[in-house]
Design an enzyme around this catalytic site. Structure first.
Site, PDB file in Angstrom:
ATOM      1  N   LYS A  78     -36.955 -44.854  28.441  1.00 21.22           N
ATOM      2  CA  LYS A  78     -36.804 -43.788  27.447  1.00 21.22           C
ATOM      3  C   LYS A  78     -36.457 -44.363  26.078  1.00 21.22           C
ATOM      4  CE  LYS A  78     -35.775 -40.028  30.619  1.00 21.22           C
ATOM      5  NZ  LYS A  78     -34.712 -39.294  31.317  1.00 21.22           N
TER       6      LYS A  78
ATOM      7  N   LYS B 200     -53.938 -40.129  35.436  1.00 24.59           N
ATOM      8  CA  LYS B 200     -52.987 -39.180  36.017  1.00 24.59           C
ATOM      9  C   LYS B 200     -52.636 -38.095  34.994  1.00 24.59           C
ATOM     10  CE  LYS B 200     -48.461 -38.826  38.056  1.00 24.59           C
ATOM     11  NZ  LYS B 200     -47.094 -39.028  37.845  1.00 24.59           N
TER      12      LYS B 200
ATOM     13  N   LYS C  38     -47.929 -34.657  30.807  1.00 19.63           N
ATOM     14  CA  LYS C  38     -47.665 -34.153  29.448  1.00 19.63           C
ATOM     15  C   LYS C  38     -47.723 -35.288  28.440  1.00 19.63           C
ATOM     16  CE  LYS C  38     -43.712 -32.209  30.351  1.00 19.63           C
ATOM     17  NZ  LYS C  38     -43.795 -31.928  31.786  1.00 19.63           N
TER      18      LYS C  38
HETATM   19  P1  ADP Z   1     -45.158 -35.121  33.314  1.00 23.29           P
HETATM   20  O1  ADP Z   1     -45.738 -36.446  33.743  1.00 23.29           O
HETATM   21  O2  ADP Z   1     -46.200 -34.183  32.835  1.00 23.29           O
HETATM   22  O3  ADP Z   1     -44.000 -35.279  32.332  1.00 23.29           O
HETATM   23  P2  ADP Z   1     -43.085 -34.560  35.185  1.00 23.29           P
HETATM   24  O4  ADP Z   1     -42.649 -35.985  35.186  1.00 23.29           O
HETATM   25  O5  ADP Z   1     -42.236 -33.550  34.500  1.00 23.29           O
HETATM   26  O6  ADP Z   1     -44.579 -34.485  34.627  1.00 23.29           O
HETATM   27  O7  ADP Z   1     -43.346 -34.141  36.691  1.00 23.29           O
HETATM   28  C1  ADP Z   1     -42.651 -33.144  37.404  1.00 23.29           C
HETATM   29  C2  ADP Z   1     -43.103 -33.189  38.850  1.00 23.29           C
HETATM   30  O8  ADP Z   1     -44.529 -33.020  38.957  1.00 23.29           O
HETATM   31  C3  ADP Z   1     -42.801 -34.530  39.545  1.00 23.29           C
HETATM   32  O9  ADP Z   1     -42.375 -34.238  40.870  1.00 23.29           O
HETATM   33  C4  ADP Z   1     -44.114 -35.243  39.567  1.00 23.29           C
HETATM   34  O10 ADP Z   1     -44.214 -36.108  40.681  1.00 23.29           O
HETATM   35  C5  ADP Z   1     -45.125 -34.115  39.648  1.00 23.29           C
HETATM   36  N1  ADP Z   1     -46.355 -34.504  38.938  1.00 23.29           N
HETATM   37  C6  ADP Z   1     -46.500 -34.583  37.600  1.00 23.29           C
HETATM   38  N2  ADP Z   1     -47.753 -34.956  37.270  1.00 23.29           N
HETATM   39  C7  ADP Z   1     -48.433 -35.120  38.437  1.00 23.29           C
HETATM   40  C8  ADP Z   1     -49.774 -35.498  38.773  1.00 23.29           C
HETATM   41  N3  ADP Z   1     -50.668 -35.757  37.832  1.00 23.29           N
HETATM   42  N4  ADP Z   1     -50.116 -35.572  40.071  1.00 23.29           N
HETATM   43  C9  ADP Z   1     -49.194 -35.293  41.042  1.00 23.29           C
HETATM   44  N5  ADP Z   1     -47.939 -34.931  40.785  1.00 23.29           N
HETATM   45  C10 ADP Z   1     -47.528 -34.846  39.509  1.00 23.29           C
END
Ligand code: ADP
Ligand code: TRP
Length: 321
Positions: free
Chosen positions: A110, A189, A192
């Site tokens: 971070k 993948k 956000k």
């Molecule tokens: P981002 O990568 O968009 O910031 P987060 O880290 O907030 O997403 O993810 C929240 C939850 O969603 C986690 O449990 C994560 O494993 C799942 N997740 C996020 N993106 C994916 C993806 N592309 N495929 C599968 N699971 C995902």
């Protein structure tokens, strides 16, 4: 089994969040004791806009309720509604060696991304340990990036238990290897932070725009197309049954349709798939007091457990009351 999860109130949810996490939670609540809270104190480490933090906290509750979390089955609350967690956080801090936190990847990542290195960001894992240990969580389903945080929780608990006779249950993390990463519109993948998402709750027009941007090969309309490595096809798999998939494969192979047709088809399927959650969400957006009541009810149940645990911990460390 007591399954425990914290969710970051980070705004808009995308298909990766749903198929990678929320769908599993909705299933888990049927045969487990599911505890789910919205980690608004944690969010404060990176979100400094008060209106946005408040709005995102309610938004997270509304979205999860709309997507199938059932408050009759799951204890759902906002982290900030159960203050015991902050007391435990402080007590655990006194049992957390600096080295343990200095090794945390998430903090280093971070800071490398430019988030200000404040103390809360550094001690984030201790608050997460307090979340988990306060409720004697047994299983914590996580994405890979959160494994180390559960390991730190275990290390803190072991240290505390050594001094104070098995006060805490040791939690285990659970990473579901069967869940494939949902690809984003560029095939990487979906995340956000990559700006490649397709969002769950958006307008039909915006959904059309997002699906329209999915990267595809350029092949003349009349020619057959490969479906195997096509981003549109791979996303469509999430929404189609076997027969529908075979039909779609045939459409690719037949030629005569461009990727634009397949994108529109995908958009329709996504739109239909989330029709019922969208309606529920519209209801909750109109009835936000009901959502606040659900969170408060959840907080009461969580707090009953937290209060008993905290009293034991105060006694153990020598807090005089
Ligand atoms: P981002 O990568 O968009 O910031 P987060 O880290 O907030 O997403 O993810 C929240 C939850 O969603 C986690 O449990 C994560 O494993 C799942 N997740 C996020 N993106 C994916 C993806 N592309 N495929 C599968 N699971 C995902
Ligand atoms: N750190 C988690 C995340 O970023 C959220 C979280 C906070 C959490 N406390 C928790 C997850 C306790 C599981 C258990 O996703």
């Amino acid at each position: 089994m007591r399954v425990f999860t914290g969710i970051q109130p980070s705004g808009t949810l995308h298909l990766g969040n749903y198929f990678g996490s929320i769908q599993q939670m909705v299933q888990l609540q049927n045969d487990n004791e599911l505890f789910m809270f919205i980690a608004d104190y944690h969010a404060l480490t990176s979100l400094k806009d008060p209106q946005a933090l408040k709005a995102n906290t309610l938004e997270a509750a509304i979205s999860y309720l709309s997507l199938g979390i059932d408050p009759q089955k799951t204890i759902m609350w906002a982290q900030s509604d159960v203050k015991e967690v902050l007391e435990l956080y402080w007590i655990l801090s006194a049992y957390t060696p600096m080295g343990l936190l200095e090794r945390a990847h998430s903090y280093k990542d971070k800071v490398a991304k430019g988030i200000a290195a404040n103390h809360a960001l550094f001690s984030y894992p201790v608050l997460m340990a307090a979340d988990i240990l306060l409720y004697d969580a047994e299983v914590v389903p996580v994405g890979k990036d959160q494994i180390q945080h559960v390991e730190i929780t275990r290390d803190i608990a072991i240290k505390f238990n050594n001094d104070h006779c098995e006060a805490f249950t040791l939690p285990n993390f659970k990473v579901d290897d069967n869940i494939a990463a949902v690809p984003g519109i560029d095939g990487a993948k979906m995340s956000k932070s990559y700006g490649n998402t397709i969002d769950i709750f958006t307008t039909e027009k915006a959904l059309k725009k997002q699906t329209g941007k999915i990267v595809t090969q350029s092949v003349p309309v009349e020619e057959p197309k490969e479906y195997e490595n096509c981003n549109v096809y791979n996303l469509s798999k999430l929404f189609l049954n076997n027969n529908e998939l075979i039909e779609l494969q045939e459409r690719y192979q037949r030629g005569g349709e461009g990727h634009g047709h397949f994108k529109l088809y995908l958009k329709e399927r996504i739109w239909d798939y989330f029709e019922a959650p969208r309606q529920k969400r519209a209801y909750y957006l109109e009835h936000q007091d009901e959502v606040k009541d659900i969170l408060l009810e959840g907080a009461k149940k969580a707090q009953e457990i937290a209060a008993v645990k905290m009293q034991k911990i105060r006694d153990a460390v020598g807090i005089y009351r």
